[in-house]
Design a protein around this motif. Structure first.
Motif, PDB file in Angstrom:
ATOM      1  N   SER A   1      10.137  17.860   0.431  1.00  0.00           N
ATOM      2  CA  SER A   1       9.121  17.472   1.401  1.00  0.00           C
ATOM      3  C   SER A   1       8.518  16.146   0.986  1.00  0.00           C
ATOM      4  O   SER A   1       8.514  15.786  -0.196  1.00  0.00           O
ATOM      5  N   GLY A   2       8.025  15.410   1.976  1.00  0.00           N
ATOM      6  CA  GLY A   2       7.421  14.113   1.719  1.00  0.00           C
ATOM      7  C   GLY A   2       6.184  14.234   0.854  1.00  0.00           C
ATOM      8  O   GLY A   2       5.398  15.172   1.007  1.00  0.00           O
ATOM      9  N   THR A   3       5.985  13.289  -0.032  1.00  0.00           N
ATOM     10  CA  THR A   3       4.869  13.355  -0.971  1.00  0.00           C
ATOM     11  C   THR A   3       3.521  13.337  -0.266  1.00  0.00           C
ATOM     12  O   THR A   3       2.692  14.203  -0.469  1.00  0.00           O
ATOM     13  N   GLY A   4       3.298  12.352   0.573  1.00  0.00           N
ATOM     14  CA  GLY A   4       2.001  12.238   1.242  1.00  0.00           C
ATOM     15  C   GLY A   4       1.919  13.000   2.535  1.00  0.00           C
ATOM     16  O   GLY A   4       0.873  13.497   2.917  1.00  0.00           O
ATOM     17  N   THR A   5       3.054  13.134   3.218  1.00  0.00           N
ATOM     18  CA  THR A   5       3.046  13.728   4.553  1.00  0.00           C
ATOM     19  C   THR A   5       3.347  15.210   4.571  1.00  0.00           C
ATOM     20  O   THR A   5       2.943  15.906   5.488  1.00  0.00           O
ATOM     21  N   GLY A   6       4.101  15.675   3.592  1.00  0.00           N
ATOM     22  CA  GLY A   6       4.501  17.081   3.577  1.00  0.00           C
ATOM     23  C   GLY A   6       5.624  17.383   4.546  1.00  0.00           C
ATOM     24  O   GLY A   6       6.013  18.523   4.719  1.00  0.00           O
ATOM     25  N   GLU A   7       6.167  16.342   5.218  1.00  0.00           N
ATOM     26  CA  GLU A   7       7.265  16.543   6.156  1.00  0.00           C
ATOM     27  C   GLU A   7       8.512  17.019   5.411  1.00  0.00           C
ATOM     28  O   GLU A   7       8.795  16.570   4.310  1.00  0.00           O
TER      29      GLU A   7
ATOM     30  N   ARG B   1      12.191  17.196   4.274  1.00  0.00           N
ATOM     31  CA  ARG B   1      13.279  16.230   4.100  1.00  0.00           C
ATOM     32  C   ARG B   1      14.616  16.938   4.320  1.00  0.00           C
ATOM     33  O   ARG B   1      14.691  18.163   4.301  1.00  0.00           O
TER      34      ARG B   1
END
Length: 114
Positions: A64-70, A72
């Motif tokens: 998951s994206g570090t800042g966004t939590g999206e 991957r």
């Protein structure tokens, strides 16, 4: 006094759990399973042939994206690279980090039957 608080706390905890989405419940279940440990196997295929096998895997993690939590498009984990494909950790085989793509990697993850 402690027993008087136990019942209301239990009721609140059950209410919160019931209100969780299915994905949240799955994440909780996976965290419990990760804590107790599993003996996972990851096989990577080229056509119908096993090209790589990793054994002794506790979990596969979706990146998951570090800042966004999206979420991957790959998964990662740690396991022993079973170079001779015998389902055993031999003295010369080490635990390694690996990543697999959700889009282009043909793989199978399962509990080790041995």
């Amino acid at each position: 006094m402690t027993s008087k608080l136990a019942l209301p706390c239990l009721a609140v905890a059950l209410s919160l759990a019931a209100g969780c989405t299915q994905e949240t419940q799955n994440q909780i279940s996976r965290s419990i399973q990760n804590w107790t440990g599993t003996n996972g196997v990851l096989e990577v295929y080229a056509g119908d042939k096993v090209m790589r096998r990793f054994i002794g895997i506790d979990k596969l993690t979706t990146a998951s994206g570090t800042g966004t939590g999206e979420v991957r498009a790959y998964r990662y984990g740690y396991g022993v690279l079973d170079e001779n494909l015998n389902f055993q950790k031999d003295p010369d085989e080490k635990k390694v980090y690996f990543e697999i793509s959700d889009y282009s990697t043909n793989y199978l993850f399962f509990e080790n039957p041995h």
